[in-house]
Motif scaffolding. Structure first.
Motif, PDB file in Angstrom:
ATOM      1  N   SER A  24      47.256  41.663  45.784  1.00  0.00           N
ATOM      2  CA  SER A  24      47.544  41.177  47.134  1.00  0.00           C
ATOM      3  C   SER A  24      48.330  42.248  47.884  1.00  0.00           C
ATOM      4  O   SER A  24      48.768  43.243  47.305  1.00  0.00           O
ATOM      5  CB  SER A  24      48.347  39.872  47.083  1.00  0.00           C
ATOM      6  OG  SER A  24      49.579  40.082  46.424  1.00  0.00           O
ATOM      7  N   GLY A  25      48.474  42.042  49.173  1.00  0.00           N
ATOM      8  CA  GLY A  25      49.278  42.941  49.993  1.00  0.00           C
ATOM      9  C   GLY A  25      48.778  44.370  49.988  1.00  0.00           C
ATOM     10  O   GLY A  25      47.575  44.626  50.076  1.00  0.00           O
ATOM     11  N   ALA A  26      49.708  45.309  49.877  1.00  0.00           N
ATOM     12  CA  ALA A  26      49.384  46.737  49.934  1.00  0.00           C
ATOM     13  C   ALA A  26      48.463  47.144  48.789  1.00  0.00           C
ATOM     14  O   ALA A  26      47.575  47.983  48.977  1.00  0.00           O
ATOM     15  CB  ALA A  26      50.659  47.563  49.918  1.00  0.00           C
ATOM     16  N   LYS A  27      48.648  46.574  47.615  1.00  0.00           N
ATOM     17  CA  LYS A  27      47.786  46.919  46.480  1.00  0.00           C
ATOM     18  C   LYS A  27      46.354  46.434  46.725  1.00  0.00           C
ATOM     19  O   LYS A  27      45.400  47.114  46.357  1.00  0.00           O
ATOM     20  CB  LYS A  27      48.325  46.326  45.167  1.00  0.00           C
ATOM     21  CG  LYS A  27      49.516  47.055  44.621  1.00  0.00           C
ATOM     22  CD  LYS A  27      49.116  48.424  44.091  1.00  0.00           C
ATOM     23  CE  LYS A  27      50.258  49.076  43.373  1.00  0.00           C
ATOM     24  NZ  LYS A  27      49.935  50.409  42.899  1.00  0.00           N
ATOM     25  N   PHE A  28      46.199  45.287  47.342  1.00  0.00           N
ATOM     26  CA  PHE A  28      44.853  44.814  47.672  1.00  0.00           C
ATOM     27  C   PHE A  28      44.193  45.751  48.677  1.00  0.00           C
ATOM     28  O   PHE A  28      43.013  46.088  48.546  1.00  0.00           O
ATOM     29  CB  PHE A  28      44.885  43.379  48.213  1.00  0.00           C
ATOM     30  CG  PHE A  28      43.531  42.871  48.596  1.00  0.00           C
ATOM     31  CD1 PHE A  28      42.640  42.422  47.634  1.00  0.00           C
ATOM     32  CD2 PHE A  28      43.127  42.862  49.932  1.00  0.00           C
ATOM     33  CE1 PHE A  28      41.371  41.960  47.987  1.00  0.00           C
ATOM     34  CE2 PHE A  28      41.866  42.406  50.295  1.00  0.00           C
ATOM     35  CZ  PHE A  28      40.990  41.954  49.314  1.00  0.00           C
ATOM     36  N   ARG A  29      44.966  46.182  49.688  1.00  0.00           N
ATOM     37  CA  ARG A  29      44.411  47.118  50.678  1.00  0.00           C
ATOM     38  C   ARG A  29      44.022  48.443  50.004  1.00  0.00           C
ATOM     39  O   ARG A  29      42.970  49.012  50.308  1.00  0.00           O
ATOM     40  CB  ARG A  29      45.406  47.336  51.817  1.00  0.00           C
ATOM     41  CG  ARG A  29      45.487  46.126  52.760  1.00  0.00           C
ATOM     42  CD  ARG A  29      46.324  46.394  53.991  1.00  0.00           C
ATOM     43  NE  ARG A  29      47.729  46.643  53.707  1.00  0.00           N
ATOM     44  CZ  ARG A  29      48.625  45.705  53.448  1.00  0.00           C
ATOM     45  NH1 ARG A  29      48.269  44.431  53.423  1.00  0.00           N
ATOM     46  NH2 ARG A  29      49.876  46.019  53.216  1.00  0.00           N
ATOM     47  N   SER A  30      44.839  48.910  49.076  1.00  0.00           N
ATOM     48  CA  SER A  30      44.501  50.138  48.340  1.00  0.00           C
ATOM     49  C   SER A  30      43.236  49.941  47.508  1.00  0.00           C
ATOM     50  O   SER A  30      42.388  50.837  47.424  1.00  0.00           O
ATOM     51  CB  SER A  30      45.654  50.565  47.434  1.00  0.00           C
ATOM     52  OG  SER A  30      46.731  51.031  48.192  1.00  0.00           O
ATOM     53  N   ALA A  31      43.123  48.769  46.878  1.00  0.00           N
ATOM     54  CA  ALA A  31      41.918  48.486  46.087  1.00  0.00           C
ATOM     55  C   ALA A  31      40.679  48.423  46.977  1.00  0.00           C
ATOM     56  O   ALA A  31      39.608  48.894  46.599  1.00  0.00           O
ATOM     57  CB  ALA A  31      42.084  47.181  45.310  1.00  0.00           C
ATOM     58  N   THR A  32      40.830  47.876  48.169  1.00  0.00           N
ATOM     59  CA  THR A  32      39.715  47.815  49.114  1.00  0.00           C
ATOM     60  C   THR A  32      39.288  49.217  49.520  1.00  0.00           C
ATOM     61  O   THR A  32      38.087  49.529  49.548  1.00  0.00           O
ATOM     62  CB  THR A  32      40.105  46.987  50.350  1.00  0.00           C
ATOM     63  OG1 THR A  32      40.447  45.662  49.920  1.00  0.00           O
ATOM     64  CG2 THR A  32      38.974  46.916  51.357  1.00  0.00           C
ATOM     65  N   GLU A  33      40.247  50.089  49.807  1.00  0.00           N
ATOM     66  CA  GLU A  33      39.927  51.487  50.138  1.00  0.00           C
ATOM     67  C   GLU A  33      39.267  52.189  48.948  1.00  0.00           C
ATOM     68  O   GLU A  33      38.320  52.964  49.126  1.00  0.00           O
ATOM     69  CB  GLU A  33      41.186  52.229  50.556  1.00  0.00           C
ATOM     70  CG  GLU A  33      41.734  51.769  51.894  1.00  0.00           C
ATOM     71  CD  GLU A  33      43.131  52.300  52.184  1.00  0.00           C
ATOM     72  OE1 GLU A  33      43.648  53.136  51.411  1.00  0.00           O
ATOM     73  OE2 GLU A  33      43.704  51.869  53.197  1.00  0.00           O
ATOM     74  N   THR A  34      39.754  51.905  47.756  1.00  0.00           N
ATOM     75  CA  THR A  34      39.179  52.489  46.541  1.00  0.00           C
ATOM     76  C   THR A  34      37.734  52.022  46.377  1.00  0.00           C
ATOM     77  O   THR A  34      36.841  52.819  46.074  1.00  0.00           O
ATOM     78  CB  THR A  34      40.023  52.108  45.313  1.00  0.00           C
ATOM     79  OG1 THR A  34      41.339  52.661  45.478  1.00  0.00           O
ATOM     80  CG2 THR A  34      39.418  52.620  44.026  1.00  0.00           C
ATOM     81  N   PRO A  69      37.548  47.360  29.739  1.00  0.00           N
ATOM     82  CA  PRO A  69      38.317  47.845  28.589  1.00  0.00           C
ATOM     83  C   PRO A  69      39.527  46.985  28.258  1.00  0.00           C
ATOM     84  O   PRO A  69      40.123  47.147  27.189  1.00  0.00           O
ATOM     85  CB  PRO A  69      38.737  49.252  29.015  1.00  0.00           C
ATOM     86  CG  PRO A  69      38.725  49.218  30.501  1.00  0.00           C
ATOM     87  CD  PRO A  69      37.646  48.240  30.880  1.00  0.00           C
ATOM     88  N   GLN A  70      39.885  46.079  29.148  1.00  0.00           N
ATOM     89  CA  GLN A  70      41.049  45.213  28.933  1.00  0.00           C
ATOM     90  C   GLN A  70      40.909  43.975  29.812  1.00  0.00           C
ATOM     91  O   GLN A  70      40.225  44.030  30.836  1.00  0.00           O
ATOM     92  CB  GLN A  70      42.332  45.964  29.299  1.00  0.00           C
ATOM     93  CG  GLN A  70      42.347  46.362  30.759  1.00  0.00           C
ATOM     94  CD  GLN A  70      43.133  47.610  31.057  1.00  0.00           C
ATOM     95  OE1 GLN A  70      43.102  48.569  30.311  1.00  0.00           O
ATOM     96  NE2 GLN A  70      43.852  47.586  32.160  1.00  0.00           N
ATOM     97  N   PRO A  71      41.536  42.894  29.417  1.00  0.00           N
ATOM     98  CA  PRO A  71      41.508  41.704  30.278  1.00  0.00           C
ATOM     99  C   PRO A  71      42.273  41.973  31.576  1.00  0.00           C
ATOM    100  O   PRO A  71      43.247  42.724  31.596  1.00  0.00           O
ATOM    101  CB  PRO A  71      42.228  40.632  29.454  1.00  0.00           C
ATOM    102  CG  PRO A  71      42.318  41.167  28.071  1.00  0.00           C
ATOM    103  CD  PRO A  71      42.229  42.655  28.156  1.00  0.00           C
ATOM    104  N   VAL A  72      41.813  41.363  32.649  1.00  0.00           N
ATOM    105  CA  VAL A  72      42.490  41.481  33.940  1.00  0.00           C
ATOM    106  C   VAL A  72      43.019  40.096  34.285  1.00  0.00           C
ATOM    107  O   VAL A  72      42.272  39.213  34.687  1.00  0.00           O
ATOM    108  CB  VAL A  72      41.531  41.999  35.029  1.00  0.00           C
ATOM    109  CG1 VAL A  72      42.242  42.106  36.365  1.00  0.00           C
ATOM    110  CG2 VAL A  72      40.946  43.342  34.619  1.00  0.00           C
ATOM    111  N   THR A  73      44.335  39.932  34.109  1.00  0.00           N
ATOM    112  CA  THR A  73      44.934  38.611  34.277  1.00  0.00           C
ATOM    113  C   THR A  73      45.988  38.555  35.375  1.00  0.00           C
ATOM    114  O   THR A  73      46.396  37.470  35.772  1.00  0.00           O
ATOM    115  CB  THR A  73      45.582  38.163  32.951  1.00  0.00           C
ATOM    116  OG1 THR A  73      46.551  39.134  32.565  1.00  0.00           O
ATOM    117  CG2 THR A  73      44.526  38.012  31.854  1.00  0.00           C
ATOM    118  N   ASN A  74      46.438  39.721  35.835  1.00  0.00           N
ATOM    119  CA  ASN A  74      47.489  39.761  36.858  1.00  0.00           C
ATOM    120  C   ASN A  74      47.454  41.113  37.563  1.00  0.00           C
ATOM    121  O   ASN A  74      46.611  41.962  37.255  1.00  0.00           O
ATOM    122  CB  ASN A  74      48.863  39.492  36.231  1.00  0.00           C
ATOM    123  CG  ASN A  74      49.182  40.449  35.094  1.00  0.00           C
ATOM    124  OD1 ASN A  74      48.808  41.627  35.136  1.00  0.00           O
ATOM    125  ND2 ASN A  74      49.876  39.960  34.078  1.00  0.00           N
ATOM    126  N   ALA A  75      48.386  41.310  38.480  1.00  0.00           N
ATOM    127  CA  ALA A  75      48.403  42.555  39.260  1.00  0.00           C
ATOM    128  C   ALA A  75      48.653  43.779  38.384  1.00  0.00           C
ATOM    129  O   ALA A  75      48.092  44.849  38.634  1.00  0.00           O
ATOM    130  CB  ALA A  75      49.449  42.467  40.366  1.00  0.00           C
TER     131      ALA A  75
END
Length: 136
Positions: free
Chosen positions: A29-39, A71-77
């Motif tokens: 969420s937030g800035a990390k979500f925006r970074s993921a969207t750009e990625t 390669p790993q579970p994705v359960t949180n930020a």
């Protein structure tokens, strides 16, 4: 490895990256979500560029898989950010191979640009700078 093989490997990596970043983005969420969207957008653009280069060479671009084993579970930020870091490290290796195999200047330039982009992205996603990004 030939230039076409390296292009196909980088394309396969971009397909996997789109899947993984899409999964990871759902936990951010937030800035990390925006970074993921750009990625995600960068990887989508790379996928399209690589596909066009392969098609222009008269080859059929490798298709995306319906799903990928993460390669790993994705359960949180935290685990989502860690997944994107792994993705960028793997793509750095693929683009490093493409730099080496590139025969045409536009292919080499794309590979160099994306090797630098993946190295920068690794720092954004929690990695430490390395002297030779993409070297395995």
């Amino acid at each position: 490895m030939s230039e076409i093989e390296a292009l196909q490997a980088a394309l396969a990596g971009e397909h996997a990256a789109l899947y993984g970043v899409g999964v990871a983005g759902g936990k951010l969420s937030g800035a990390k979500f925006r970074s993921a969207t750009e990625t995600f957008e960068r990887h989508r653009d790379n996928r399209d560029k690589l596909s066009a280069l392969i098609a222009a060479a008269g080859e059929t671009p490798v298709a995306a898989e319906p799903a990928y084993d993460l390669p790993q579970p994705v359960t949180n930020a935290v685990s989502a950010s860690a997944l994107i870091l792994v993705i960028e490290r793997r793509l750095a290796a693929a683009y490093g191979d493409l730099v080496e195999a590139a025969e045409q200047p536009p292919v080499r330039q794309l590979a160099i640009n994306e090797l630098l982009a993946t190295a920068s992205a690794q720092v954004v996603w929690g990695g430490a700078p390395v002297a030779l990004p993409g070297a395995v």
